[in-house]
Design a protein around this motif. Structure first.
Motif, PDB file in Angstrom:
ATOM      1  N   ASN A 288       0.860  -1.183   0.000  1.00  0.00           N
ATOM      2  CA  ASN A 288       0.000   0.000   0.000  1.00  0.00           C
ATOM      3  C   ASN A 288       0.894   1.230   0.000  1.00  0.00           C
ATOM      4  O   ASN A 288       2.087   1.139   0.338  1.00  0.00           O
ATOM      5  N   PRO A 289       0.373   2.397  -0.363  1.00  0.00           N
ATOM      6  CA  PRO A 289       1.219   3.580  -0.492  1.00  0.00           C
ATOM      7  C   PRO A 289       1.325   4.447   0.752  1.00  0.00           C
ATOM      8  O   PRO A 289       1.826   5.569   0.672  1.00  0.00           O
ATOM      9  N   VAL A 290       0.869   3.955   1.903  1.00  0.00           N
ATOM     10  CA  VAL A 290       0.864   4.743   3.141  1.00  0.00           C
ATOM     11  C   VAL A 290       2.084   4.365   3.973  1.00  0.00           C
ATOM     12  O   VAL A 290       2.152   3.266   4.531  1.00  0.00           O
ATOM     13  N   GLY A 291       3.045   5.277   4.049  1.00  0.00           N
ATOM     14  CA  GLY A 291       4.276   5.003   4.773  1.00  0.00           C
ATOM     15  C   GLY A 291       4.414   5.826   6.036  1.00  0.00           C
ATOM     16  O   GLY A 291       3.712   6.818   6.245  1.00  0.00           O
ATOM     17  N   LEU A 292       5.344   5.405   6.883  1.00  0.00           N
ATOM     18  CA  LEU A 292       5.690   6.153   8.085  1.00  0.00           C
ATOM     19  C   LEU A 292       6.882   7.039   7.785  1.00  0.00           C
ATOM     20  O   LEU A 292       7.907   6.565   7.284  1.00  0.00           O
ATOM     21  N   ALA A 293       6.783   8.326   8.083  1.00  0.00           N
ATOM     22  CA  ALA A 293       7.894   9.249   7.881  1.00  0.00           C
ATOM     23  C   ALA A 293       8.961   9.046   8.947  1.00  0.00           C
ATOM     24  O   ALA A 293       8.707   8.517  10.034  1.00  0.00           O
ATOM     25  N   ALA A 294      10.171   9.470   8.632  1.00  0.00           N
ATOM     26  CA  ALA A 294      11.257   9.397   9.598  1.00  0.00           C
ATOM     27  C   ALA A 294      10.962  10.284  10.800  1.00  0.00           C
ATOM     28  O   ALA A 294      10.190  11.234  10.721  1.00  0.00           O
ATOM     29  N   GLY A 295      11.602   9.959  11.923  1.00  0.00           N
ATOM     30  CA  GLY A 295      11.471  10.762  13.130  1.00  0.00           C
ATOM     31  C   GLY A 295      10.864  10.022  14.301  1.00  0.00           C
ATOM     32  O   GLY A 295      11.198  10.312  15.452  1.00  0.00           O
ATOM     33  N   LEU A 296       9.977   9.079  14.038  1.00  0.00           N
ATOM     34  CA  LEU A 296       9.385   8.320  15.134  1.00  0.00           C
ATOM     35  C   LEU A 296      10.382   7.316  15.686  1.00  0.00           C
ATOM     36  O   LEU A 296      10.647   7.282  16.887  1.00  0.00           O
ATOM     37  N   ASP A 297      10.954   6.501  14.810  1.00  0.00           N
ATOM     38  CA  ASP A 297      11.910   5.480  15.239  1.00  0.00           C
ATOM     39  C   ASP A 297      13.306   5.898  14.770  1.00  0.00           C
ATOM     40  O   ASP A 297      13.802   5.443  13.747  1.00  0.00           O
ATOM     41  N   LYS A 298      13.934   6.764  15.532  1.00  0.00           N
ATOM     42  CA  LYS A 298      15.212   7.343  15.113  1.00  0.00           C
ATOM     43  C   LYS A 298      16.338   6.323  15.052  1.00  0.00           C
ATOM     44  O   LYS A 298      17.281   6.467  14.267  1.00  0.00           O
ATOM     45  N   ASN A 299      16.261   5.282  15.879  1.00  0.00           N
ATOM     46  CA  ASN A 299      17.361   4.335  15.982  1.00  0.00           C
ATOM     47  C   ASN A 299      17.042   2.950  15.428  1.00  0.00           C
ATOM     48  O   ASN A 299      17.813   2.015  15.631  1.00  0.00           O
ATOM     49  N   GLY A 300      15.920   2.817  14.735  1.00  0.00           N
ATOM     50  CA  GLY A 300      15.567   1.515  14.173  1.00  0.00           C
ATOM     51  C   GLY A 300      15.290   0.467  15.229  1.00  0.00           C
ATOM     52  O   GLY A 300      15.574  -0.715  15.032  1.00  0.00           O
ATOM     53  N   GLU A 301      14.682   0.875  16.336  1.00  0.00           N
ATOM     54  CA  GLU A 301      14.478  -0.021  17.473  1.00  0.00           C
ATOM     55  C   GLU A 301      13.158  -0.777  17.438  1.00  0.00           C
ATOM     56  O   GLU A 301      13.013  -1.796  18.120  1.00  0.00           O
ATOM     57  N   ALA A 302      12.167  -0.276  16.705  1.00  0.00           N
ATOM     58  CA  ALA A 302      10.814  -0.829  16.816  1.00  0.00           C
ATOM     59  C   ALA A 302      10.242  -1.195  15.450  1.00  0.00           C
ATOM     60  O   ALA A 302       9.039  -1.081  15.225  1.00  0.00           O
ATOM     61  N   LEU A 303      11.083  -1.639  14.547  1.00  0.00           N
ATOM     62  CA  LEU A 303      10.632  -1.902  13.183  1.00  0.00           C
ATOM     63  C   LEU A 303       9.642  -3.056  13.108  1.00  0.00           C
ATOM     64  O   LEU A 303       8.743  -3.055  12.270  1.00  0.00           O
ATOM     65  N   GLY A 304       9.787  -4.033  14.001  1.00  0.00           N
ATOM     66  CA  GLY A 304       8.839  -5.141  14.016  1.00  0.00           C
ATOM     67  C   GLY A 304       7.439  -4.668  14.364  1.00  0.00           C
ATOM     68  O   GLY A 304       6.467  -4.983  13.675  1.00  0.00           O
TER      69      GLY A 304
END
Length: 345
Positions: free
Chosen positions: A53-69
């Motif tokens: 789908n074309p709805v993405g999350l912008a940068a800034g919420l997960d600055k360190n790649g900690e919660a990608l799951g």
């Protein structure tokens, strides 16, 4: 209201940065269900990346790649983490994140606070492969050669993310936005293109909304000249609309959320006119509904990103946006997102 939206409401009662940290922790540990399959009409591609789908999350919420799951289970078509800088840095002095609740907006002057490139790369090595992940690159505050910082990030993250975004538009790092000028941009993008070598991981460029139409046009041409794969339009604004009501409206930093909508839409229009379909565009800024996402797609965007709206609407917003977007596409006779975006040209 789902449990995740209820949790978002509780977080809004806390200090903004404390709530942000707790949200990341919850996304790390909460047993979130696997999202339902997306409506096939939403499937699309951006710069060769296949998106559900074309709805993405912008940068800034997960600055360190900690919660990608956890983020991957909220139903996003793609998730962008960062911004990351080569060296860890604490960012600006607190307080530096402010909710403008009356305006459904946020002001931040975080200053690229993050744990650094090595910690970021280690997390991306363990990331889930079920979601398309982008890495947003920044430059350290005190670096003498900002372009070299972006090259370092690009090289270190090779093979670890599905795309990388070069963020030259944050207002909170001194001198960073100067990289959007043509001479500085040619130097930066030329060095990045050389560093890519044969690696074809897509590279996106994220620009500010505080640019004239002519400036956006120059950035589009520079992007095409240096093989940038897509333009993200746009970052936060330094502008303060006279309609703001919150007591925090005069805080320094970048403004995001609903008041950014018109300015971000205007920047997208300028980019669409300048690119004439030659460069994929990703719209971000004030997107808070399926109707607004659809409007940006009809204006020429091939995908959208959101962040600030999640603070006020909760994570259930993602599913609602997708349902509304699919309904609008079908109602107007479009069989795909790409078809609706190309109809703008």
């Amino acid at each position: 209201m789902g449990l995740s939206d209820l949790g978002a409401g509780l977080l809004r009662r806390l200090d903004a940065e404390t709530a942000h940290g707790l949200a990341i922790r919850a996304l790390q540990i909460a047993p979130l269900p696997t999202p339902a399959p997306d409506d096939p009409v939403l499937r699309t591609s951006v710069a060769g990346l296949s998106l559900p789908n074309p709805v993405g999350l912008a940068a800034g919420l997960d600055k360190n790649g900690e919660a990608l799951g956890g983020l991957g289970r909220l139903g996003f078509g793609f998730v962008e983490c960062g911004s990351v800088t080569p060296l860890a840095q604490p960012g600006n002095q607190k307080p530096r994140l402010f909710r403008l609740s009356e305006d459904r907006a946020v002001i931040n002057r975080m200053g690229f606070n993050n744990l650094g490139l090595e910690a970021f790369a280690a997390r991306l090595e363990r990331r889930p492969r079920s979601v398309v992940v982008g890495a947003n690159l920044g430059a350290n505050k005190d670096t003498e050669d900002k372009a070299a910082d972006y090259v370092s990030g690009l090289r270190r993250l090779r093979g670890l993310s599905d795309y990388v975004t070069v963020n030259v538009s944050s207002p909170n790092t001194p001198g960073l936005r100067a990289l959007q000028g043509r001479a500085a941009l040619d130097d930066l993008l030329g060095r990045l293109n050389e560093a890519r070598g044969g690696d074809r991981t897509p590279v996106f460029l994220k620009i500010a909304p505080d640019l004239s139409g002519d400036e956006v046009g120059l950035i589009v041409e520079a992007s095409l000249d240096h093989a940038i794969d897509a333009l993200i339009v746009s970052n936060t604004t330094l502008d303060r609309p006279g309609t703001l009501r919150s007591a925090h409206r005069a805080e320094a930093g970048g403004l995001s959320g609903a008041p950014l909508k018109a300015r971000a839409a205007a920047a997208l229009q300028a980019a669409a006119e300048a690119s004439s379909g030659r460069l994929p565009l990703i719209a971000v800024g004030g997107i808070d509904s399926g109707a607004e996402a659809y409007a940006r797609i009809r204006a020429g965007a091939c995908a959208v990103q959101l962040y600030s709206a999640l603070i006020y609407e909760g994570p259930g917003l993602v599913g609602r946006m997708k349902r509304e977007l699919a309904a609008r596409l079908r109602a107007d006779g479009f069989s795909s997102v790409a078809e609706a975006a190309s109809a703008a040209r």
